[in-house]
Design an enzyme around this catalytic site. Structure first.
Site, PDB file in Angstrom:
ATOM      1  N   GLU A   1     -16.761   1.146  -0.057  1.00  0.00           N
ATOM      2  CA  GLU A   1     -16.840   1.439  -1.502  1.00  0.00           C
ATOM      3  C   GLU A   1     -15.700   0.690  -2.160  1.00  0.00           C
ATOM      4  OE1 GLU A   1     -19.192   2.960  -2.952  1.00  0.00           O
ATOM      5  OE2 GLU A   1     -20.190   3.714  -1.176  1.00  0.00           O
TER       6      GLU A   1
ATOM      7  N   CYS B 244     -12.783   3.296 -10.038  1.00  0.00           N
ATOM      8  CA  CYS B 244     -13.595   2.156  -9.564  1.00  0.00           C
ATOM      9  C   CYS B 244     -14.683   1.818 -10.558  1.00  0.00           C
ATOM     10  CB  CYS B 244     -14.185   2.461  -8.197  1.00  0.00           C
ATOM     11  SG  CYS B 244     -15.114   3.999  -8.155  1.00  0.00           S
TER      12      CYS B 244
ATOM     13  N   GLU C 280     -10.778  -7.321 -11.527  1.00  0.00           N
ATOM     14  CA  GLU C 280     -10.599  -5.883 -11.740  1.00  0.00           C
ATOM     15  C   GLU C 280      -9.145  -5.645 -12.155  1.00  0.00           C
ATOM     16  OE1 GLU C 280     -10.538  -3.225  -8.282  1.00  0.00           O
ATOM     17  OE2 GLU C 280     -11.836  -1.857  -9.379  1.00  0.00           O
TER      18      GLU C 280
HETATM   19  P1  NAD Z   1      -6.326  -0.724  -1.256  1.00  0.00           P
HETATM   20  O1  NAD Z   1      -7.445  -1.572  -0.763  1.00  0.00           O
HETATM   21  O2  NAD Z   1      -5.038  -1.348  -1.558  1.00  0.00           O
HETATM   22  O3  NAD Z   1      -6.014   0.453  -0.230  1.00  0.00           O
HETATM   23  C1  NAD Z   1      -7.002   1.398   0.142  1.00  0.00           C
HETATM   24  C2  NAD Z   1      -6.633   2.001   1.483  1.00  0.00           C
HETATM   25  O4  NAD Z   1      -6.726   0.991   2.487  1.00  0.00           O
HETATM   26  C3  NAD Z   1      -5.215   2.550   1.572  1.00  0.00           C
HETATM   27  O5  NAD Z   1      -5.238   3.746   2.324  1.00  0.00           O
HETATM   28  C4  NAD Z   1      -4.468   1.453   2.314  1.00  0.00           C
HETATM   29  O6  NAD Z   1      -3.340   1.907   3.018  1.00  0.00           O
HETATM   30  C5  NAD Z   1      -5.542   0.967   3.277  1.00  0.00           C
HETATM   31  N1  NAD Z   1      -5.385  -0.392   3.788  1.00  0.00           N
HETATM   32  C6  NAD Z   1      -4.783  -1.458   3.192  1.00  0.00           C
HETATM   33  N2  NAD Z   1      -4.854  -2.550   3.991  1.00  0.00           N
HETATM   34  C7  NAD Z   1      -5.523  -2.174   5.113  1.00  0.00           C
HETATM   35  C8  NAD Z   1      -5.922  -2.850   6.308  1.00  0.00           C
HETATM   36  N3  NAD Z   1      -5.681  -4.140   6.493  1.00  0.00           N
HETATM   37  N4  NAD Z   1      -6.593  -2.152   7.253  1.00  0.00           N
HETATM   38  C9  NAD Z   1      -6.888  -0.850   7.070  1.00  0.00           C
HETATM   39  N5  NAD Z   1      -6.520  -0.156   5.968  1.00  0.00           N
HETATM   40  C10 NAD Z   1      -5.859  -0.803   4.992  1.00  0.00           C
HETATM   41  O7  NAD Z   1      -6.927   0.035  -2.540  1.00  0.00           O
HETATM   42  P2  NAD Z   1      -6.158   1.050  -3.521  1.00  0.00           P
HETATM   43  O8  NAD Z   1      -5.240   0.246  -4.383  1.00  0.00           O
HETATM   44  O9  NAD Z   1      -5.638   2.213  -2.749  1.00  0.00           O
HETATM   45  O10 NAD Z   1      -7.372   1.610  -4.414  1.00  0.00           O
HETATM   46  C11 NAD Z   1      -7.824   0.977  -5.544  1.00  0.00           C
HETATM   47  C12 NAD Z   1      -9.095   0.207  -5.253  1.00  0.00           C
HETATM   48  O11 NAD Z   1     -10.078   1.104  -4.728  1.00  0.00           O
HETATM   49  C13 NAD Z   1      -9.730  -0.414  -6.474  1.00  0.00           C
HETATM   50  O12 NAD Z   1     -10.169  -1.711  -6.178  1.00  0.00           O
HETATM   51  C14 NAD Z   1     -10.917   0.507  -6.746  1.00  0.00           C
HETATM   52  O13 NAD Z   1     -11.960  -0.092  -7.465  1.00  0.00           O
HETATM   53  C15 NAD Z   1     -11.322   0.904  -5.378  1.00  0.00           C
HETATM   54  N6  NAD Z   1     -12.096   2.143  -5.389  1.00  0.00           N
HETATM   55  C16 NAD Z   1     -13.446   2.075  -5.179  1.00  0.00           C
HETATM   56  C17 NAD Z   1     -14.226   3.242  -5.241  1.00  0.00           C
HETATM   57  C18 NAD Z   1     -15.732   3.194  -5.036  1.00  0.00           C
HETATM   58  O14 NAD Z   1     -16.342   4.247  -4.880  1.00  0.00           O
HETATM   59  N7  NAD Z   1     -16.345   2.025  -5.032  1.00  0.00           N
HETATM   60  C19 NAD Z   1     -13.615   4.469  -5.501  1.00  0.00           C
HETATM   61  C20 NAD Z   1     -12.227   4.502  -5.711  1.00  0.00           C
HETATM   62  C21 NAD Z   1     -11.476   3.326  -5.642  1.00  0.00           C
END
Ligand code: NAD
Length: 493
Positions: free
Chosen positions: A258, A293, A392
Site C-alpha cells: 500500500e 496516502c 507526493e
Molecule cells: P516509509 O516508506 O519511509 O516507511 C514505512 C515503513 O517501512 C517504516 O516502518 C520504515 O521503517 C520501513 N522501512 C523503510 N525502509 C525499509 C526497508 N528497506 N525494508 C523494510 N522496511 C523498511 O514510509 P513513511 O514515511 O513511514 O509513510 C509515508 C508513506 O506511506 C507515504 O508515501 C504514504 O502515501 C504511504 N502510505 C500509504 C498508505 C496506503 O494505504 N496506500 C497508507 C498510509 C501511508
C-alpha cells in the site's frame, strides 16, 4: 477526551515477543512531533533479535492451537480483543497522540474505535470463507483448501500507527497466521499496547509480535527472513519497491504493498453544492496535515467554478487551528518531523521557481516549541511537469489546474506514476461514471471523498501506488494460500 499532559504519558520502550516485553539497548531518540521534545529512546532489533521473534512466531504458529482452533473460537478471541481495545481508549488514544500527528480528539473518536472495528470486521471472516469443492470429473473429488501462510511480516508507516497496523494484522490473524509487526521508528509505541491486549484477549503468546527499529536494519532483516512467508507493507513507493525486490531475492515471497499517491479531485461546475465540495476538498488535503496516502492533492476544476471553489477552500483553511496534538481543539496537527517539513518547503519553493503562484500559505507556522507546522497551501499556475504535481508532497499542499471540457479534465486527472484514489464531483451521473472508468486509480469516490467505516470496500493502488488490497474480503483472502487436492474415487474401494 479533549486534552492531556504529554509529560504524564508513560511509554514502554521495548519489543513484544512471545507474549512478553523484551528490553533492548537504546538505539534511537524518539521525539514528539508537536514540540520536538525527545520523550523516549527506542531499541533497534538487529538481525539476531528479528530471527528470535520470527522463530517464536513460527513455533507459536506450529504448536499453539491458533491455526487449528475452530475458526469461530479464533473469531471470539479477536472480538474480545476489539472490546479490550475499545475499553482502553483513554490509554491507547494518549499513546497514539503523544508521539504522532493525531490530535487527541481524533485518536479517541476515530483511530482507536476504527482499529477495534477493523479487528471485529476480520474476526467475522474467520469462519465465513473457506475452500471450494471443484467441478471435476465425477469419479474424482477436487478440493481447493485454504490455509494460512505461517508467519507474516508486517511493516507499517507513521501516519496512522494503530489503524495501519490493524489493517495488516487483523486479516492475517483471522486467517490463522502468526504476525511479526515492525511499526515505524517514528511512532513505535501504541502498537505495543495492542499486542499486550491481544494476550489478554486469549490470542496465544507468539502469535502477534512487535519488533522495533528502523527500516534499514530491522525492516530489511524481517522481510528477508527465510521463515517469513509473506510480507504486507504500507509506506512510500520507494520503500515498497525495495521490499518487493528483497522478497524476490529471498524466496519469491508474495507481497501486499500500500504505497503513495497523488490523488486528483475533479470538480465540474455542475457539482451539487460547490460550497460543500470546497469544504470537502479542504478537509481532504488538511486532514492529518495532508499526511494521508489518499490526500486529495490535485484539484482539477472546471474554469467556470474555479474562483468560487478556491475561495471556499481558502475560507475552510482559515478556520483550522494549528496546535499540539494534546491541545484542545487542534485541527491542524504538526508535520511528523522537521526534516519532512523542510522537504515540503523545498517542493513548494521549486514548484514556484518553475512558474507556480502561491495563492495561500507556502510557509511554516509558528507554534510553541520545536514542532514543525506547515500552513495549508494552494499553488496555482502549475502544469503536469511541476514538482508539486508530479511528486507526493505528504503535507497540506493543494495544486490547482483548470479545464474547459470533460476530455481535458480526464487527461489531467490521470497521473503518469500514481493511481491510489480520485474524487469526482458532478451532478451528471453518466459523466461521473465515464470519469470512474477513465481514471486509473484503485478507488474512485463520487460526490464524496474519503473512506467510510464500510470496511467491506477494499483499498489499494494501481501503478506506483501499490499491489493488492487492504480491507475487504480481498485482504482476508490475501492472507491465505490455496492448496489443490484431487482424490481418485476409484481407488481404495
Ligand atoms: P516509509 O516508506 O519511509 O516507511 C514505512 C515503513 O517501512 C517504516 O516502518 C520504515 O521503517 C520501513 N522501512 C523503510 N525502509 C525499509 C526497508 N528497506 N525494508 C523494510 N522496511 C523498511 O514510509 P513513511 O514515511 O513511514 O509513510 C509515508 C508513506 O506511506 C507515504 O508515501 C504514504 O502515501 C504511504 N502510505 C500509504 C498508505 C496506503 O494505504 N496506500 C497508507 C498510509 C501511508
Amino acid at each position: 477526551m479533549d486534552s492531556f499532559d504529554p509529560a504524564l504519558v508513560a511509554v514502554k520502550s521495548a519489543h513484544f515477543i512471545g507474549g512478553h516485553y523484551v528490553a533492548g539497548a537504546a538505539g534511537l531518540d524518539v521525539a514528539r512531533p508537536s514540540d520536538g521534545v525527545v520523550y523516549a529512546d527506542l531499541p533497534i532489533a538487529d538481525a539476531g533479535l528479528v530471527d528470535r521473534a520470527v522463530e517464536d512466531a513460527w513455533r507459536a504458529f506450529k504448536t499453539s492451537d491458533w491455526a487449528r482452533r475452530a475458526p469461530r473460537e479464533r473469531a471470539r478471541a479477536m472480538r474480545r480483543w476489539a472490546e479490550l481495545i475499545e475499553a482502553d481508549v483513554e490509554t491507547l488514544a494518549r499513546l497514539e497522540s503523544v508521539g504522532s500527528t493525531r490530535p487527541i480528539r481524533d485518536a479517541a473518536l476515530w483511530d482507536v474505535p476504527f482499529t477495534a472495528e477493523g479487528i471485529r470486521f476480520y474476526a467475522e471472516y474467520a469462519d465465513k470463507v473457506g475452500g471450494e469443492v471443484a467441478a471435476t470429473r465425477p469419479d474424482h473429488l477436487g478440493m481447493i483448501v485454504a490455509e494460512p501462510y505461517g508467519v507474516i511480516g508486517a511493516i507499517a508507516p507513521w501516519n496512522f500507527p494503530l489503524v495501519m497496523a490493524s489493517w495488516k494484522v487483523a486479516p492475517a490473524l483471522a486467517a490463522g497466521n502468526a504476525v511479526v509487526l515492525k511499526p515505524s521508528e517514528l511512532t513505535p509505541f501504541s502498537t505495543l499496547r495492542l499486542a499486550e491486549l491481544a494476550i489478554e484477549a486469549g490470542i496465544p503468546p507468539g502469535i502477534f509480535n512487535v519488533v522495533q527499529g528502523d527500516g534499514r536494519t530491522t525492516g530489511d532483516a524481517l522481510v528477508r527472513h527465510p521463515k517469513i512467508a509473506k510480507v504486507t507493507f504500507t509506506g512510500s513507493s520507494k520503500t515498497g519497491a525495495a521490499i518487493m525486490s528483497a522478497c524476490a531475492e529471498t524466496g519469491t515471497k508474495p507481497v501486499t504493498l500500500e504505497l503513495g499517491g497523488k490523488s486528483p479531485q475533479v470538480v465540474f461546475a455542475d457539482a451539487p453544492d460547490l460550497d460543500l465540495v470546497a469544504r470537502r476538498i479542504a478537509g481532504a488535503i488538511t486532514g492529518n496535515a495532508g499526511q494521508v496516502c489518499v490526500a486529495g492533492s490535485r484539484l482539477i476544476v472546471e474554469r467556470a467554478a474555479a474562483a468560487r471553489l478556491v475561495d471556499g477552500i481558502e475560507t475552510a483553511f482559515k478556520a483550522l487551528k494549528a496546535g499540539h496534538t494534546w491541545a484542545p481543539g487542534t485541527t491542524l496537527p504538526p508535520i511528523i518531523s522537521a526534516v519532512q517539513a523542510q522537504r515540503i518547503g523545498g517542493i513548494v519553493a521549486r514548484t514556484v521557481a518553475q512558474g507556480a503562484q502561491v495563492a495561500t500559505g507556502g510557509a511554516r507556522i509558528a507554534v510553541a516549541g520545536e514542532g514543525a507546522f506547515y500552513a495549508p497551501t494552494i499553488l496555482t499556475g502549475v502544469t503536469a511537469d511541476s514538482e508539486a504535481v508530479r511528486e507526493e508532497v505528504f503535507g497540506p499542499v493543494l495544486t490547482v489546474q483548470t479545464f474547459d471540457d470533460e476530455d481535458e479534465a480526464l487527461a489531467l486527472a490521470s497521473h503518469e506514476k500514481y493511481g491510489l484514489a480520485a474524487g469526482v464531483h458532478t451532478s451528471d451521473l453518466s459523466r461521473a461514471l465515464r470519469a470512474m472508468r477513465s481514471i486509473e486509480a484503485g478507488t474512485v469516490w463520487i460526490n464524496r471523498y474519503g473512506r467510510t467505516s464500510d470496511f467491506v470496500i477494499p483499498t489499494g493502488g494501481f501503478k506506483h501506488s501499490g499491489l493488492g488490497k487492504d480491507l475487504g474480503r480481498h485482504a482476508f483472502e490475501a492472507n491465505l494460500r490455496f492448496k489443490s487436492v484431487l482424490i481418485d474415487l476409484n481407488q481404495g474401494a
